[in-house]
Design a protein around this motif. Structure first.
Motif: not given
Length: 443
Positions: A12, A16, A366-368, A384
């Motif tokens: 994430e 970002r 905000d996720s990965g 996230a």
């Protein structure tokens, strides 16, 4: 301004950083391991370079491979994110020596603040309050017993190097000290840190509150408010919010001023965080440590100030002048969504069969990961960060309840049920909580 940035991280935070780099019209270069080949950050970067196998030592923590990736891609700057090389002075120097721009504080500042004993001594000299504790490294149990007697029980025992609460323990007597000392020593050895141990007076009812600072290109240091990070399990943060509901305006003013002094004392450049422990009963604080990097919880500061902290990092690293710090408004809360059991908090990786993120006014994720990806056991299980903003804390809490309920993850274990439980807990809802809250919830 440089034209290309290599993001020396994953998941994430890599995603970002890439988002801001590209928004600014710059080229974003990702590096990845074989285990992360299918993650969104790899696909979304302008260029992605394979480092090696899943083991971080042979991929994300292989300095030679990361620097070679920067060379072959033509990257002009390196952003380390958090974790991995973000607080590694040796790597920062290697980046600079390679003719690249390091997006972070100077290697000297990282080095000076990386050792907790050195950092607290430096902060004390700068007029920043510190807890009663050891001014020199403690390397043996007998020495620790003598030091603890001088400080007075209970004491906090922790490694002098490293961060994130790894190896920390509380001792209420000599027997507890022996156990905590052994635990901290093992942690220091396991993570390759200095064997030195630090002892400090333990605050029984403490809040963990940190101040976001920015060291500007002209040498000025500004504070962008504080974050309350007291919701923790095993000394690891789970939920953060700003402003802190547990400090008075007068204490806030003192903490922000002390954080600025801390940054000035080391000639700080870029984004950093001055972490403090607040005595909830006495409304007083002491310096804990300084994180010389971007924090996991930086989005809550962005939500209340409107400042993109990654953009600020990039502009400061390029030597650009930035404007005055804006006044904060409203309230923001971040929930770390982990692939872990919500009761005992043990990691539970696996393939993601369903991934549905919440949306709506005041909601940021905000996720990965995405649907179809696999959370592997090789890295931190953070999937996230669910962030909410409201004009008031009450509005933020209401939006958080809805967002947590709307977030659907099927496949790996997840801690969203814990987040929902926390949002109904009287202590958290009231704002009158401390670092022992999660332990009490699970007692």
């Amino acid at each position: 301004m440089f034209e290309s940035v290599l993001v020396a991280n994953r998941g994430e935070i890599a995603r970002r950083i890439i988002r801001t780099v590209q928004r600014m019209g710059l080229r974003a270069i990702a590096v990845y391991s074989e285990a992360d080949a299918d993650l969104p950050f790899v696909r979304e970067a302008d260029e992605a370079i394979l480092l090696g196998p899943a083991n971080p030592a042979h991929s994300y923590l292989d300095a030679a491979k990361v620097l070679e990736a920067a060379r072959v891609s033509g990257a002009q700057a390196v952003h380390p994110g958090y974790g991995f090389f973000s607080e590694n002075a040796v790597f920062a120097r290697a980046v600079v020596d390679a003719g690249l721009i390091w997006i972070g504080p100077s290697p000297e500042a990282i080095e000076r603040m990386g050792d907790k004993i050195n950092a607290r001594n430096l902060m004390e000299a700068a007029g920043v309050p510190v807890a009663a504790g050891t001014r020199e490294p403690v390397t043996g149990l007998e020495e620790a017993v003598v030091a603890a007697a001088g400080i007075g029980y209970p004491v906090m025992v922790k490694t002098a190097g490293g961060g994130g609460g790894i190896g920390m323990g509380v001792a209420h007597d000599e027997a507890g000290l022996a156990k905590a000392f052994e635990q901290a020593s093992r942690a220091a050895s396991r993570f390759g840190g200095t064997p030195a141990i630090l002892l400090e007076r333990y605050i029984e009812r403490a809040r963990h509150v940190e101040v976001q600072i920015l060291g500007l290109a002209d040498g000025t240091v500004v504070a962008l408010g504080e974050r309350d990070c007291s919701v923790q399990r095993r000394h690891q943060k789970v939920v953060e919010e700003t402003p802190s509901p547990g400090i008075t305006p007068q204490l806030r003013e003192r903490m922000l001023a002390a954080a600025v002094r801390a940054g000035e004392a080391v000639g700080y450049l870029g984004a950093g965080t001055v972490e403090c422990l607040v005595d909830a009963d006495k409304q007083d604080f002491v310096f804990l440590e300084m994180n010389t990097r971007l924090q996991v919880e930086h989005p809550v500061t962005e939500l209340v100030t409107g400042v993109d902290l990654v953009e600020q990092q990039l502009r400061i690293a390029a030597g650009e002048k930035t404007g005055p710090a804006p006044a904060a408004r409203g309230h923001a809360i971040e929930f770390r969504v982990y692939a872990e059991d919500p009761k005992r908090f043990f990691p539970g990786p696996g393939k993601i069969d369903i991934w549905a993120e919440p949306s709506g006014e005041g909601v940021r994720v905000d996720s990965g990961y995405a649907e179809g990806n696999t959370v592997t056991p090789f890295y931190d299980p953070l999937m996230a960060k669910l962030c909410v903003f409201g004009q008031t804390r009450q509005e933020a809490l209401e939006r958080a309840r809805q967002a947590v309920a709307d977030f659907k993850v099927v496949g790996p274990k997840d801690n969203l049920p814990f987040c929902a439980e926390l949002l109904e807990h009287p202590e958290f809802v009231s704002g009158d909580y401390d670092t022992g809250l999660v332990a009490r919830m699970r007692a």
